[in-house]
Write a protein that holds these residues in place. Structure first.
Motif, PDB file in Angstrom:
ATOM      1  N   PRO A  12       0.826  -1.208   0.000  1.00 62.68           N
ATOM      2  CA  PRO A  12       0.000   0.000   0.000  1.00 62.68           C
ATOM      3  C   PRO A  12       0.859   1.256   0.000  1.00 62.68           C
ATOM      4  CG  PRO A  12      -0.734  -1.567   1.672  1.00 62.68           C
ATOM      5  CD  PRO A  12       0.592  -2.049   1.173  1.00 62.68           C
ATOM      6  N   GLY A  13       0.384   2.283  -0.653  1.00 65.42           N
ATOM      7  CA  GLY A  13       1.073   3.561  -0.645  1.00 65.42           C
ATOM      8  C   GLY A  13       1.012   4.220   0.714  1.00 65.42           C
ATOM      9  N   ALA A  14       1.821   5.254   0.882  1.00 70.33           N
ATOM     10  CA  ALA A  14       1.919   5.923   2.180  1.00 70.33           C
ATOM     11  C   ALA A  14       0.582   6.485   2.633  1.00 70.33           C
ATOM     12  CB  ALA A  14       2.961   7.036   2.109  1.00 70.33           C
ATOM     13  N   ASP A  15      -0.258   6.901   1.689  1.00 70.19           N
ATOM     14  CA  ASP A  15      -1.544   7.495   2.049  1.00 70.19           C
ATOM     15  C   ASP A  15      -2.703   6.522   1.908  1.00 70.19           C
ATOM     16  OD1 ASP A  15      -0.312   9.967   2.537  1.00 70.19           O
ATOM     17  OD2 ASP A  15      -0.425  10.500   0.406  1.00 70.19           O
ATOM     18  N   GLU A  16      -2.392   5.281   1.582  1.00 67.74           N
ATOM     19  CA  GLU A  16      -3.436   4.281   1.358  1.00 67.74           C
ATOM     20  C   GLU A  16      -3.618   3.437   2.607  1.00 67.74           C
ATOM     21  OE1 GLU A  16      -4.326   0.531  -1.690  1.00 67.74           O
ATOM     22  OE2 GLU A  16      -2.560   1.807  -1.935  1.00 67.74           O
ATOM     23  N   ARG A  17      -4.849   3.205   3.001  1.00 69.20           N
ATOM     24  CA  ARG A  17      -5.122   2.398   4.188  1.00 69.20           C
ATOM     25  C   ARG A  17      -4.844   0.931   3.893  1.00 69.20           C
ATOM     26  NH1 ARG A  17     -11.011   3.817   6.114  1.00 69.20           N
ATOM     27  NH2 ARG A  17     -10.383   2.662   7.959  1.00 69.20           N
ATOM     28  N   VAL A  18      -4.171   0.264   4.828  1.00 72.34           N
ATOM     29  CA  VAL A  18      -3.900  -1.165   4.695  1.00 72.34           C
ATOM     30  C   VAL A  18      -5.214  -1.928   4.837  1.00 72.34           C
ATOM     31  CG1 VAL A  18      -2.735  -3.130   5.759  1.00 72.34           C
ATOM     32  CG2 VAL A  18      -1.554  -0.931   5.568  1.00 72.34           C
ATOM     33  N   GLY A  19      -5.462  -2.861   3.929  1.00 65.63           N
ATOM     34  CA  GLY A  19      -6.649  -3.700   4.001  1.00 65.63           C
ATOM     35  C   GLY A  19      -6.363  -4.948   4.822  1.00 65.63           C
ATOM     36  N   VAL A  20      -7.144  -5.175   5.864  1.00 64.40           N
ATOM     37  CA  VAL A  20      -6.865  -6.224   6.845  1.00 64.40           C
ATOM     38  C   VAL A  20      -8.019  -7.220   6.910  1.00 64.40           C
ATOM     39  CG1 VAL A  20      -6.617  -6.663   9.326  1.00 64.40           C
ATOM     40  CG2 VAL A  20      -5.351  -4.799   8.247  1.00 64.40           C
ATOM     41  N   ALA A  21      -7.671  -8.495   6.990  1.00 60.26           N
ATOM     42  CA  ALA A  21      -8.647  -9.541   7.264  1.00 60.26           C
ATOM     43  C   ALA A  21      -8.136 -10.387   8.426  1.00 60.26           C
ATOM     44  CB  ALA A  21      -8.881 -10.414   6.040  1.00 60.26           C
ATOM     45  N   VAL A  22      -9.059 -10.941   9.190  1.00 59.28           N
ATOM     46  CA  VAL A  22      -8.726 -11.771  10.345  1.00 59.28           C
ATOM     47  C   VAL A  22      -9.314 -13.155  10.143  1.00 59.28           C
ATOM     48  CG1 VAL A  22      -9.142 -12.125  12.814  1.00 59.28           C
ATOM     49  CG2 VAL A  22      -8.487  -9.862  11.977  1.00 59.28           C
ATOM     50  N   VAL A  23      -8.531 -14.174  10.487  1.00 61.28           N
ATOM     51  CA  VAL A  23      -9.016 -15.553  10.523  1.00 61.28           C
ATOM     52  C   VAL A  23      -9.195 -15.923  11.986  1.00 61.28           C
ATOM     53  CG1 VAL A  23      -8.639 -17.913   9.743  1.00 61.28           C
ATOM     54  CG2 VAL A  23      -7.628 -16.013   8.468  1.00 61.28           C
ATOM     55  N   GLY A  24     -10.435 -16.210  12.383  1.00 55.97           N
ATOM     56  CA  GLY A  24     -10.750 -16.488  13.780  1.00 55.97           C
ATOM     57  C   GLY A  24     -11.658 -15.414  14.334  1.00 55.97           C
ATOM     58  N   GLY A  25     -12.441 -15.773  15.342  1.00 54.51           N
ATOM     59  CA  GLY A  25     -13.406 -14.816  15.861  1.00 54.51           C
ATOM     60  C   GLY A  25     -13.461 -14.715  17.365  1.00 54.51           C
ATOM     61  N   GLY A  26     -12.404 -15.188  18.055  1.00 54.71           N
ATOM     62  CA  GLY A  26     -12.402 -15.193  19.514  1.00 54.71           C
ATOM     63  C   GLY A  26     -11.750 -13.972  20.117  1.00 54.71           C
ATOM     64  N   PHE A  27     -11.226 -14.143  21.348  1.00 51.96           N
ATOM     65  CA  PHE A  27     -10.634 -13.031  22.089  1.00 51.96           C
ATOM     66  C   PHE A  27      -9.505 -12.358  21.324  1.00 51.96           C
ATOM     67  CE2 PHE A  27      -7.051 -11.837  24.936  1.00 51.96           C
ATOM     68  CZ  PHE A  27      -7.604 -10.685  25.461  1.00 51.96           C
ATOM     69  N   MET A  28      -8.599 -13.162  20.760  1.00 56.97           N
ATOM     70  CA  MET A  28      -7.457 -12.560  20.078  1.00 56.97           C
ATOM     71  C   MET A  28      -7.884 -11.838  18.810  1.00 56.97           C
ATOM     72  SD  MET A  28      -5.154 -12.859  22.205  1.00 56.97           S
ATOM     73  CE  MET A  28      -4.126 -11.807  21.194  1.00 56.97           C
ATOM     74  N   ALA A  29      -8.936 -12.291  18.152  1.00 49.09           N
ATOM     75  CA  ALA A  29      -9.455 -11.547  17.001  1.00 49.09           C
ATOM     76  C   ALA A  29      -9.916 -10.159  17.430  1.00 49.09           C
ATOM     77  CB  ALA A  29     -10.598 -12.314  16.347  1.00 49.09           C
ATOM     78  N   THR A  30     -10.500 -10.073  18.610  1.00 48.07           N
ATOM     79  CA  THR A  30     -10.927  -8.783  19.145  1.00 48.07           C
ATOM     80  C   THR A  30      -9.734  -7.863  19.375  1.00 48.07           C
ATOM     81  OG1 THR A  30     -12.819  -9.835  20.237  1.00 48.07           O
ATOM     82  CG2 THR A  30     -12.176  -7.656  21.029  1.00 48.07           C
ATOM     83  N   VAL A  31      -8.691  -8.402  19.989  1.00 48.79           N
ATOM     84  CA  VAL A  31      -7.491  -7.610  20.268  1.00 48.79           C
ATOM     85  C   VAL A  31      -6.837  -7.146  18.967  1.00 48.79           C
ATOM     86  CG1 VAL A  31      -5.186  -7.669  21.299  1.00 48.79           C
ATOM     87  CG2 VAL A  31      -7.105  -8.747  22.485  1.00 48.79           C
ATOM     88  N   HIS A  32      -6.690  -8.060  18.016  1.00 42.17           N
ATOM     89  CA  HIS A  32      -6.074  -7.710  16.734  1.00 42.17           C
ATOM     90  C   HIS A  32      -6.891  -6.652  15.998  1.00 42.17           C
ATOM     91  CE1 HIS A  32      -2.863 -10.891  15.982  1.00 42.17           C
ATOM     92  NE2 HIS A  32      -3.393 -11.279  17.139  1.00 42.17           N
ATOM     93  N   SER A  33      -8.203  -6.799  16.005  1.00 42.18           N
ATOM     94  CA  SER A  33      -9.036  -5.847  15.265  1.00 42.18           C
ATOM     95  C   SER A  33      -8.960  -4.448  15.886  1.00 42.18           C
ATOM     96  CB  SER A  33     -10.492  -6.333  15.208  1.00 42.18           C
ATOM     97  OG  SER A  33     -11.093  -6.360  16.488  1.00 42.18           O
ATOM     98  N   ARG A  34      -8.894  -4.360  17.212  1.00 38.94           N
ATOM     99  CA  ARG A  34      -8.738  -3.053  17.852  1.00 38.94           C
ATOM    100  C   ARG A  34      -7.423  -2.406  17.435  1.00 38.94           C
ATOM    101  NH1 ARG A  34     -10.339  -5.238  23.825  1.00 38.94           N
ATOM    102  NH2 ARG A  34     -12.614  -5.034  23.695  1.00 38.94           N
ATOM    103  N   ALA A  35      -6.358  -3.214  17.402  1.00 39.89           N
ATOM    104  CA  ALA A  35      -5.057  -2.683  17.024  1.00 39.89           C
ATOM    105  C   ALA A  35      -5.042  -2.248  15.564  1.00 39.89           C
ATOM    106  CB  ALA A  35      -3.973  -3.725  17.284  1.00 39.89           C
TER     107      ALA A  35
END
Length: 381
Positions: A12-35
């Motif tokens: 991604p370019g400097a001004d482009e938002r990184v596109g993120v996907a998560v595998v899993g839906g538990g506690f750590m998915a919550t922590v990762h998504s907040r970050a």
């Protein structure tokens, strides 16, 4: 491991938002998504163990969409980075599939449940590997407490002197009773080691990260105090482990790791004694670093004006306004995304660090089983 030829990684370019996907839906998915949200990423989508669970987690965590499968997630060109937050045994196949699809990867620890699988993943992204050029990181996030970086700076500057001894503990109580249960108890999903792989690995990573020294050999004793739990019978994974260690630099140390310590919620404590001073950090009291000297003791506050530059850069709120675990995780994810854009952040834990943790964990388990000292293999870190 997959024979697929990896696609080229997105940058991604400097001004482009990184596109993120998560595998899993538990506690750590919550922590990762907040970050990810704190790092201004776009929460593109989420996959879980079933389409229904994915839909629920995506809605709850604020993702744009749910995927019916991992394959569907990996086919989405809007995804730059995949966060793997599933049970441990699934990490190698899912992380490699994401890398082969041209994605950058954040894989929860342990990176793999065996050193061989961890070594293959580390080689996959190493220079000359099939997925070289990918950013591939493991969240040893306690590195991102400013006071941990301050301790590291003091060792690197020579203020602490030659490191003589280490001691530390990582204590929790969330698996204290037989009614407490979790997939991590089962070696088929969690791996051979539970307590040490889950939390002891953080402790060793911090000790090596702060001192720059490496564990050379270990002796260990492990215990399973609760052989039966609510959903598991004949439990084999350890509730607690005590480790004695020696390092390449000649230091000696002792570590205690337990998930059955009443009243301790997430108490990671380490103390390093050098010829110049001792340094002590407590993750449950992360606003200060204890600095002990023969003539006088100092409590160093988390104040950017008083810290080394690498510590000060991680201070996100003024002194007196507490920072904690999620802030450390946010710093790790922000550095990961900076690396995706081509930066080289100081101290970012990568797959080679995940391999190192797998090797130390295996040595600890082997030492406990053999009742003997076991050497920790060296190699890349």
């Amino acid at each position: 491991m997959s024979p697929l030829e990896p696609a080229q990684p997105p940058v991604p370019g400097a001004d482009e938002r990184v596109g993120v996907a998560v595998v899993g839906g538990g506690f750590m998915a919550t922590v990762h998504s907040r970050a990810a949200r704190a790092a201004r990423a776009r929460l593109v989508g989420l996959a879980s163990s079933s389409p229904e669970r994915a839909t629920d987690a995506a809605s709850r965590l604020g993702f744009d969409r749910a995927y019916a499968s991992l394959d569907e997630l990996l086919a989405d060109d809007a995804v730059d980075v995949v966060h793997v937050t599933t049970p441990n045994a699934l990490h190698p196949a899912q992380a490699e599939a994401a890398l082969a699809a041209g994605k950058h990867v954040v894989c929860e620890k342990p990176l793999a449940t065996t050193p061989d699988d961890a070594a293959r993943l580390a080689a996959f992204v190493a220079p000359g590997g099939a997925a070289a050029g990918r950013t591939a990181t493991v969240p040893f996030v306690y590195r991102y407490h400013p006071m941990v970086r301050e301790a590291r700076a003091r060792v690197r500057s020579g203020e602490a002197g030659t490191v003589l001894t280490w001691h530390g503990s990582y204590l929790q109580d969330w698996l204290l009773t037989s009614a407490d249960d979790d997939w991590r108890v089962d070696p088929d999903t969690g791996g051979r080691s539970r307590a040490f792989a889950d939390i002891g690995s953080h402790l060793v990573d911090l000790l090596e990260f702060v001192t720059g020294d490496r564990v050379r050999r270990v002796a260990a004793t492990k215990r399973t105090f609760l052989p039966e739990r609510a959903r598991h019978r004949a439990v084999e994974t350890e509730d607690a482990v005590a480790v004695t260690l020696e390092t390449d630099g000649g230091a000696v140390g002792a570590l205690l790791v337990s998930q059955v310590a009443p009243g301790r919620k997430n108490r990671l404590h380490l103390e390093i004694a050098g010829t110049g001073e001792s340094l002590a950090f407590d993750q449950e009291q992360p606003e200060t670093l204890w600095v002990g000297r023969r003539a006088g003791t100092t409590i160093v506050p988390r104040d950017a004006d008083q810290l080394a530059p690498d510590a000060a850069r991680l201070v996100t709120v003024p002194a007196g306004h507490a920072q904690g675990y999620q802030d450390a995780f946010d710093g790790f994810v922000a550095d990961t995304y900076a690396a995706v854009r081509g930066a080289a952040p100081e101290g970012l834990p990568r797959f080679a660090d995940g391999l190192r943790a797998a090797r130390v964990t295996e040595a600890v388990m082997d030492a406990a089983d053999a009742g003997a000292w076991i050497d920790v293999p060296g190699g890349e870190r």
